[in-house]
Write an enzyme that holds these catalytic residues in place. Structure first.
Site, PDB file in Angstrom:
ATOM      1  CB  SER A 130       5.661  -8.123   2.326  1.00  0.00           C
ATOM      2  OG  SER A 130       4.776  -8.254   1.230  1.00  0.00           O
ATOM      3  CE  LYS A 185       7.099  -4.840   1.667  1.00  0.00           C
ATOM      4  NZ  LYS A 185       6.334  -3.693   1.812  1.00  0.00           N
ATOM      5  CG  HIS A 188       8.364  -7.605  -1.649  1.00  0.00           C
ATOM      6  ND1 HIS A 188       7.242  -6.798  -1.633  1.00  0.00           N
ATOM      7  CD2 HIS A 188       7.903  -8.865  -1.539  1.00  0.00           C
ATOM      8  CE1 HIS A 188       6.161  -7.550  -1.505  1.00  0.00           C
ATOM      9  NE2 HIS A 188       6.537  -8.808  -1.447  1.00  0.00           N
ATOM     10  CG  ASN A 189       6.742  -2.849  -1.836  1.00  0.00           C
ATOM     11  OD1 ASN A 189       6.768  -3.970  -1.348  1.00  0.00           O
ATOM     12  ND2 ASN A 189       6.095  -1.856  -1.269  1.00  0.00           N
ATOM     13  CD  GLU A 192       3.315  -5.056  -4.052  1.00  0.00           C
ATOM     14  OE1 GLU A 192       3.792  -5.637  -3.053  1.00  0.00           O
ATOM     15  OE2 GLU A 192       2.655  -4.002  -3.955  1.00  0.00           O
TER      16      GLU A 192
HETATM   17  C1  6PG Z   1       3.197  -5.431   0.890  1.00  0.00           C
HETATM   18  C2  6PG Z   1       2.877  -4.291  -0.029  1.00  0.00           C
HETATM   19  C3  6PG Z   1       2.636  -3.012   0.667  1.00  0.00           C
HETATM   20  C4  6PG Z   1       2.438  -1.827  -0.258  1.00  0.00           C
HETATM   21  C5  6PG Z   1       1.235  -1.901  -1.092  1.00  0.00           C
HETATM   22  C6  6PG Z   1       0.862  -0.610  -1.796  1.00  0.00           C
HETATM   23  O1  6PG Z   1       4.255  -5.993   0.681  1.00  0.00           O
HETATM   24  O2  6PG Z   1       2.402  -5.790   1.763  1.00  0.00           O
HETATM   25  O3  6PG Z   1       3.971  -4.094  -0.872  1.00  0.00           O
HETATM   26  O4  6PG Z   1       3.739  -2.775   1.502  1.00  0.00           O
HETATM   27  O5  6PG Z   1       2.358  -0.701   0.523  1.00  0.00           O
HETATM   28  O6  6PG Z   1       1.333  -2.904  -2.005  1.00  0.00           O
HETATM   29  O7  6PG Z   1       1.788  -0.172  -2.683  1.00  0.00           O
HETATM   30  P1  6PG Z   1       1.390   0.980  -3.735  1.00  0.00           P
HETATM   31  O8  6PG Z   1       0.357   1.840  -3.088  1.00  0.00           O
HETATM   32  O9  6PG Z   1       2.660   1.737  -3.985  1.00  0.00           O
HETATM   33  O10 6PG Z   1       0.853   0.271  -4.926  1.00  0.00           O
END
Ligand code: 6PG
Length: 479
Positions: A130, A185, A188-189, A192
């Site tokens: 990430s 991970k 984590h997303n 996010e």
């Molecule tokens: C990271 C991000 C990355 C992710 C983007 C896009 O940790 O660097 O999570 O891995 O791919 O944030 O996510 P979306 O296109 O689903 O918003």
């Protein structure tokens, strides 16, 4: 050509390229490979001065360039392309070699690939990475799964290229076996997505109810970023909000279509949580909010439906309102992390991963998209009690939520009254109230299930499973 490279990277789109450069800048000799060789050449031409690269054109050359046991990092699009790369390289590898998948793979695919390659003696290390392009180059947060043995060979290298938290600790740990790294991970997303949704709701409230323009809201976020909300996402929010569109002179945020896209990791988080039976309602609302925004046709058809139009508060009350929004945002954020960590604990138990939640919080403190001062607090909570059942039951978080909750409730009530959608704030609050409730209406649900389907229920006062003869004399039978 001798086998001189300590690590190889195949797949040189921006993430792969930057990761390869990061290894090289840290003193490793890096073999590089791409399906189309032009990209490999471009990387070495442009960045060859940064370290030792071995440019290779064929799969055979690439594998031959690697020291044994070979460490081969795959940075291709998750899904079909990953399987294709494995099919191409695995026959060229030997027992003890390692394939590291640094893409956003689904953890179930990672489990399958790990199992298949293990049978051939090859370590498959599904690894969450990430931090976007910038992180890949200057230090990402890294979440490797796979065998402990592979971590022994890879860990020191990953520790060199990973981000460092403020206390200097590298943001990488061996998360657990097989798919554990990609699972973490994925969550984590999910977090996010939730963080971004909550920030979006805070923005909307400041706009529609405080009556602030984007530049003023950017200032509010900048101020928040000096306090307990200090985080990468709050920081970039201020940047995006203060950006002015060159073509129109309007705030950038007003010229971008309000339809959020997604590549799917947030959706996977929720799908997986449903299978595990973990209530990640805040993350789910964030995913649904993105899909709602994308239904342009439904939204057009619904525009003009009856309901309030938010009226901005008088200016003298706006600032106090903004402070209340900060409380609501912080409390809701605690809830989304609580849900995410619950999901990790549930999966760890289900798959026997033995994930250390405190270590996960520690490696999210730097490099990743959700990096935040707040993660120090979560780390401390798990240090104080490694068996913590819920973040909400940590004394310090419980105290903070206690202090925030009047404001949290008033923000949600006002948003509801004014017709401003706050699915993230409201779901977080409902989760909090649901968790702290003495009695839930689930007892009634059980009664209904028993009534129409003889699904049985348990009693509060006796062990056993019971059924009431609803269609008969309504006496109760056991079993
Ligand atoms: C990271 C991000 C990355 C992710 C983007 C896009 O940790 O660097 O999570 O891995 O791919 O944030 O996510 P979306 O296109 O689903 O918003």
């Amino acid at each position: 050509m001798g086998s001189t490279a300590q690590i190889g990277v195949t797949g040189l789109a921006v993430m792969g390229r930057n990761l390869a450069r990061n290894f090289a800048r840290n003193g490793y000799t890096v073999a590089v490979h791409n399906r189309t060789a032009a990209r490999t050449r471009a990387l070495v031409e442009e960045f060859g001065g940064e370290g030792d690269f071995v440019a290779t054109e064929t799969a055979e050359e690439f594998v031959a360039a690697l020291e044994r046991p070979r460490r081969l990092v795959v940075m291709v699009k998750a899904g079909e392309p990953t399987d294709a790369v494995i099919a191409e390289f695995a026959p060229l590898l030997e027992p003890g070699d390692m394939i590291v998948d640094g893409g956003n793979a689904h953890f179930a695919d990672t489990r399958r690939r790990e199992r298949e390659l293990r049978e051939r003696g090859i370590h498959f290390v599904g690894t969450g990475v990430s931090g976007g392009e910038e992180g890949a180059l200057n230090g990402p947060s890294i979440m490797p799964g796979g065998s402990a043995e592979s971590y022994e060979a890879l860990g020191p290298m990953l520790e060199r290229i990973a981000a460092r938290a403020d206390d200097g600790a590298p943001c990488v740990t061996h998360v657990g076996p097989d798919g554990a790294g990609h699972f973490v991970k994925m969550v984590h997303n999910g977090i996010e997505y939730a963080d971004m949704q909550l920030i979006g709701e805070a923005y909307q409230l400041l706009r529609d109810i405080a009556g602030y323009d984007p530049a003023r809201i950017a200032d509010v976020f900048r101020r928040w970023n000096t306090g307990r909300l200090d985080s990468y996402l709050i920081e970039i929010t201020a940047e995006v909000l203060s950006h002015v569109d060159a073509a129109t002179g309007k705030p950038f945020v007003d010229v971008v279509q309000d339809r959020a896209e997604q590549k799917g990791t947030g959706r996977w988080t929720v799908q997986t949580a449903l299978d595990l039976g973990v209530p990640v309602s805040g993350i789910a609302e964030a995913v649904f909010a993105r899909s709602l925004s994308g239904h342009a046709d439904l939204r057009a058809a619904s525009r003009g439906l009856p309901g309030p139009t938010a009226r901005p508060l008088p200016p003298e009350r706006a600032e106090a309102f903004a402070d209340r929004v900060e409380q609501a945002l912080y409390a809701s954020k605690i809830v989304s992390y609580t849900q995410g960590f619950h999901q990790i604990a549930a999966a760890s138990a289900e798959y026997g991963w033995g994930i250390d939640a405190g270590a996960v919080a520690r490696i999210w403190r730097g490099g990743c998209i959700i990096r935040a001062a707040f993660l120090d607090r979560i780390t401390a909570a798990y240090e104080a009690d490694p068996g913590l059942v819920s973040l909400l039951s940590d004394a310090e978080f419980a105290r903070e939520i206690g202090r925030a909750q009047d404001d949290w409730r008033s923000v949600v009530s006002l948003a509801v009254a004014e017709g401003v959608p706050v699915p993230g704030f409201a779901a977080a609050l409902a989760y909090y109230d649901g968790m702290r409730a003495d009695r839930l209406p689930a007892a009634l649900t059980q009664g209904q299930r028993d009534y129409f389907g003889a699904h049985t229920y348990r009693r509060t006062d006796r062990e056993g499973v019971f059924h009431t003869l609803w269609g008969g004399d309504r006496s109760e039978i056991e079993g």
